[in-house]
Write an enzyme that holds these catalytic residues in place. Structure first.
Site, PDB file in Angstrom:
ATOM      1  N   ARG A 189     -23.894  25.124 -26.776  1.00  0.00           N
ATOM      2  CA  ARG A 189     -24.418  25.500 -25.599  1.00  0.00           C
ATOM      3  C   ARG A 189     -25.357  26.545 -25.589  1.00  0.00           C
ATOM      4  NH1 ARG A 189     -19.522  26.227 -22.601  1.00  0.00           N
ATOM      5  NH2 ARG A 189     -18.545  25.445 -24.337  1.00  0.00           N
ATOM      6  N   CYS A 241     -15.398  17.936  -0.200  1.00  0.00           N
ATOM      7  CA  CYS A 241     -14.382  19.219   0.247  1.00  0.00           C
ATOM      8  C   CYS A 241     -14.081  20.266  -0.738  1.00  0.00           C
ATOM      9  CB  CYS A 241     -13.080  18.393   0.545  1.00  0.00           C
ATOM     10  SG  CYS A 241     -13.205  17.255   1.855  1.00  0.00           S
TER      11      CYS A 241
END
Length: 297
Positions: A184, A247
């Site tokens: 990363r 949601c």
């Protein structure tokens, strides 16, 4: 390469791409599906548990090839990172504890027709690092997972070179082949997720910006309860919770358009067709500032 990455997909892309895959380390607690192909190709395979070792031995017997293995060691250190990605502490699911190391060494030596022990792997998502060594080997994989400046405060973090320097003397003195997985630290801050502002609303004391992106495209903030850096194309002085159509309660506050920074390739792997929404198009931007579409679903 983590266990959920499919070797077969690379195999189908042709010899040139697949040759590069041979340089990968096959990781993961529960790798099973691609072990036969890994043995055929000759990639290094991390041993992560007792059953993992058994599966690798069984695979070698099926394929009739000796597998090059690394022992993934759990050094029981605190990497001072998010607890969900602290893979090097004693209570994580990753690696082999020091108290079990001799047993694994003996077991590998007991299977000379199936296994060749070539070295060891140190796990963890690292901001702070100290060298570690405990047995004779030809390869030392010091992992990686070096962090980035997620808060964009100008923090100075260790580089791949800094990580290498911590073990350089050991590597040179023992004539080891060094493996590093900077991951990363090279890719995470090269990508953007661009969203459109749908509208704003207020409930109670909260103000919300509703955008067209959600956990379906970017699951890490909700899954990890992690900070997500967001920049606005048009400045806004108020504070909002940024939410999407799914949601979820919020993405993490710090629009015309919104850029979420530090999006690496793994976010696309983890994205969902939530609510029958199609996954977002990925574009690769060249130095000429021209964009090329690379995926669309």
């Amino acid at each position: 390469m983590d266990h959920y990455s499919t070797l077969y997909k690379f195999y189908m892309l042709g010899d040139q791409v697949f040759h590069a895959v041979k340089k990968c380390i096959f990781n993961g607690n529960g790798k099973l599906e691609n072990l036969v192909l890994a043995a055929q190709v000759g990639v290094f395979v991390n041993i992560d548990s007792e059953f993992d070792l058994e599966n690798i031995v069984a695979t070698a017997r099926i394929d009739g090839k000796r597998v090059n293995v690394l022992l993934r060691i759990n050094p029981d250190v605190d990497p001072k990172v998010h607890p969900y990605v602290a893979t090097g502490n004693k209570n994580s699911k990753f690696g082999i504890g020091n108290e079990k190391l001799q047993w694994f060494l003996d077991e590998v030596k007991a299977h000379p027709e199936e296994l060749t022990l070539v070295g060891g792997t140190l796990p963890s998502w690292i901001h702070h690092y100290q060298g570690y060594s405990s047995f004779e080997m030809d390869y030392l994989n010091i992992g990686g997972g070096l962090g980035i400046d997620y808060y964009h405060t100008g923090a100075v973090l260790p580089t791949p070179r800094d990580l290498i320097n911590t073990v350089l003397e050991l590597v040179l003195s023992r004539n080891l082949n060094l493996i590093i997985e900077p991951g990363r630290s090279l890719l995470a801050n090269t990508c953007y997720l661009v969203n459109q502002l749908t509208g704003v609303k207020t409930n109670g004391t909260k103000k919300f910006m509703v955008i067209d992106g959600s956990l379906a495209e970017l699951i890490h903030p909700s899954l990890y309860d992690a900070y997500q850096h967001i920049e606005l194309v048009s400045p806004e002085t108020s504070t909002f919770d940024v939410v999407g159509p799914a949601c979820e309660s919020k993405i993490r506050p710090p629009l015309q358009s919104i850029q979420k920074l530090d999006q690496n390739a793994r976010n696309q792997e983890l994205s969902l067709n939530h609510g029958e929404n199609s996954r977002k198009t990925q574009c690769f931007t060249l130095k000429s500032s021209k964009s090329k579409e690379i995926t669309k679903e």
